[in-house]
Write a protein that holds these residues in place. Structure first.
Motif, short mmCIF file in Angstrom:
data_model
loop_
_atom_site.label_atom_id
_atom_site.label_comp_id
_atom_site.label_asym_id
_atom_site.label_seq_id
_atom_site.Cartn_x
_atom_site.Cartn_y
_atom_site.Cartn_z
N LEU A 178 0.87 -1.19 -0.30
CA LEU A 178 0.14 0.01 -0.04
C LEU A 178 0.59 1.09 0.24
CD1 LEU A 178 -3.04 -1.11 2.98
CD2 LEU A 178 -2.83 -1.28 0.10
N GLU A 179 2.19 1.28 1.08
CA GLU A 179 2.73 2.56 0.59
C GLU A 179 3.76 2.79 -0.54
OE1 GLU A 179 3.37 2.30 5.41
OE2 GLU A 179 4.91 1.77 4.84
N MET A 180 4.06 1.70 -1.21
CA MET A 180 4.54 1.05 -2.42
C MET A 180 3.81 2.47 -3.20
SD MET A 180 5.96 -1.90 -4.54
CE MET A 180 6.53 -2.33 -2.77
N ILE A 181 3.10 1.72 -3.40
CA ILE A 181 1.85 2.71 -4.33
C ILE A 181 1.26 3.70 -3.95
CG2 ILE A 181 -0.87 2.75 -4.92
CD1 ILE A 181 -0.61 -0.78 -4.68
N MET A 182 0.74 3.88 -2.93
CA MET A 182 1.35 5.13 -2.48
C MET A 182 2.16 6.48 -2.88
SD MET A 182 -0.52 7.54 -1.12
CE MET A 182 -1.45 7.86 0.67
N ALA A 183 3.52 5.09 -2.70
CA ALA A 183 4.70 6.24 -3.40
C ALA A 183 4.55 6.95 -4.94
CB ALA A 183 5.85 5.43 -2.47
N GLY A 184 4.35 5.94 -5.61
CA GLY A 184 4.27 5.84 -6.98
C GLY A 184 3.23 7.24 -7.30
N ILE A 185 1.91 7.30 -6.54
CA ILE A 185 0.76 8.40 -7.10
C ILE A 185 2.36 10.14 -6.05
CG2 ILE A 185 -1.30 9.17 -5.77
CD1 ILE A 185 -2.09 6.33 -5.74
N ILE A 186 2.88 9.51 -5.85
CA ILE A 186 3.38 10.59 -5.00
C ILE A 186 3.98 11.30 -5.58
CG2 ILE A 186 4.65 11.94 -3.07
CD1 ILE A 186 3.22 9.22 -1.39
N TRP A 187 5.37 10.72 -6.32
CA TRP A 187 5.76 10.71 -7.35
C TRP A 187 5.51 11.22 -9.18
CZ3 TRP A 187 11.33 11.24 -7.75
CH2 TRP A 187 11.16 11.28 -8.94
N ASP A 188 4.51 10.47 -9.57
CA ASP A 188 3.43 10.76 -10.70
C ASP A 188 2.84 12.07 -10.26
OD1 ASP A 188 4.93 9.57 -12.82
OD2 ASP A 188 3.37 9.01 -13.91
N THR A 189 2.56 12.11 -9.46
CA THR A 189 1.65 13.32 -9.72
C THR A 189 2.33 14.65 -8.70
OG1 THR A 189 0.73 13.05 -7.38
CG2 THR A 189 -0.27 12.02 -9.15
N LYS A 190 3.21 14.11 -8.52
CA LYS A 190 4.18 15.76 -7.96
C LYS A 190 3.45 16.25 -6.16
CE LYS A 190 6.61 17.50 -12.24
NZ LYS A 190 7.58 16.94 -11.92
#
Length: 369
Positions: A178-190
């Motif tokens: 879940l935290e990995m997915i959140m990290a991906g979202i944080i990255w791609d949405t700036k």
């Protein structure tokens, strides 16, 4: 026959993919070359889902060329869940033996998977999981008679799509994933600067299910080594600036060429005041030129300019290649090793769009003359 799913409905293909996963002995997940945190996070989360649906399958994540520095912590987490990561430079080894199911993740065109594209004909089936608005999947379809699209540009990132897939399939994800997915979202949405209502809804669900936002943010926070700073300095020293006029609006455009860290270079040029930045890199191994672009987050500007469709597609039509992206970020691989010629054509295309109203910016340098 290949058809783009303009209505973004992909649930039927997801059901077919679920069946393919259950019946596959070998699965190869392929993110784009030089994977970023969104590409790697979504690939790792997808590998977990694969094992949940078929714990006998041999699942590999094959990353063309390598991954960004920001991915190191995510890669360590990924290995915790038996997801084998293989970096592909030239030799793919036996990854594509026995006609595996191949899943391209965060990939808008075959050019983004570099040398791996030459091996996709060995796949039994090919699926694409992606969120880009502009893409070219025709050549992917040609590599396989059975092609599935799980593509939704309404979602902010491939990580968000994979989270939606887990919910649809009823698969409960562990806290780390879940935290990995959140990290991906944080990255791609700036960090949520580019988000939709679904992004905030899914982020809220990730937190409710146990993700720690601070942990996710730490996954993509690193200290950049000195050579990244040097690459940015070279980017500034090499760049050229232009002003084009569309109607009554002046648009400032930067172009540069570097050997690495194109995304950092383009983002830095935008931060200095340019509206649009193009950064080129010669791809010697592929006998081609890679161009990435960034566009300032300005609604009025984004309405006037669609860089991929109005500019890069013209280069692709002339030289061949492919690419994809969003209105604010994307790129293409152009099938010409002559980077200077490609950039000159790029300037001509911009000049034509501006009906000849293009001026190169020039100022005398300090201590010059």
């Amino acid at each position: 026959m290949y058809s783009q799913k303009s209505d973004y409905t992909w649930l039927k293909d997801l059901e077919k993919l679920k069946e393919q996963i259950a019946n596959s002995k070998r699965i190869v997940i392929i993110p784009h070359a030089n994977a970023d945190p969104d590409a790697l996070s979504s690939s790792c989360a997808l590998a977990y889902i694969m094992h949940s649906l078929n714990n006998h399958a041999d699942v590999n994540i094959a990353i063309p060329e390598g991954m960004g520095l920001e991915c190191r912590k995510i890669a360590e987490l990924c290995s915790k869940y038996k997801a084998r990561i293989t970096v592909i430079k030239k030799d793919v080894g036996d990854l594509f033996r026995e006609k595996p199911l191949c899943i391209l993740v965060d990939v808008a065109s075959l050019e983004q998977v570099k040398v791996v594209k030459n091996h996709l004909e060995s796949c039994n089936s090919i699926a694409v999981i992606d969120h880009h608005e502009s893409h070219s999947y025709e050549t992917i379809f040609e590599k396989s008679g059975y092609f599935l699209q799980i593509v939704n540009p309404r979602l902010s990132s491939s990580s968000e799509i994979v989270f939606e897939i887990s919910k649809y399939l009823g698969i409960r994800l562990p806290k780390d994933i879940l935290e990995m997915i959140m990290a991906g979202i944080i990255w791609d949405t700036k960090r949520f600067l580019r988000s939709t209502s679904s992004t905030f809804r899914n982020a809220s669900e990730l937190l409710e299910q146990g993700a720690d936002y601070q942990v996710s943010q730490n996954l993509v926070t690193i200290s950049k080594p000195p050579y990244v700073r040097l690459a940015k300095i070279k980017c500034i020293l090499r760049h050229r600036g232009y002003r084009i006029t569309l109607g009554s609006h002046d648009i400032y455009i930067a172009m540069s060429e570097v050997g690495a860290y194109e995304s950092e270079c383009a983002s830095m040029l935008i931060s200095t005041g340019y509206d649009i930045a193009f950064v080129a890199t010669e791809e010697e191994a592929l006998n081609s030129t890679r161009i990435i672009y960034r566009v300032r987050e300005d609604p009025a500007l984004l309405q006037r300019m669609d860089i991929y469709n109005h500019v890069l597609k013209q280069l692709i039509m002339k030289y061949g290649g492919g690419g994809g992206g969003h209105k604010t970020a994307g790129g293409a691989v152009i099938n010409s090793p002559n980077t200077e010629l490609v950039l000159r054509d790029l300037i001509k295309i911009l000049g034509d769009l501006a009906e000849g109203k293009i001026v190169e910016l020039a100022e005398q340098k300090v201590l010059e003359g």
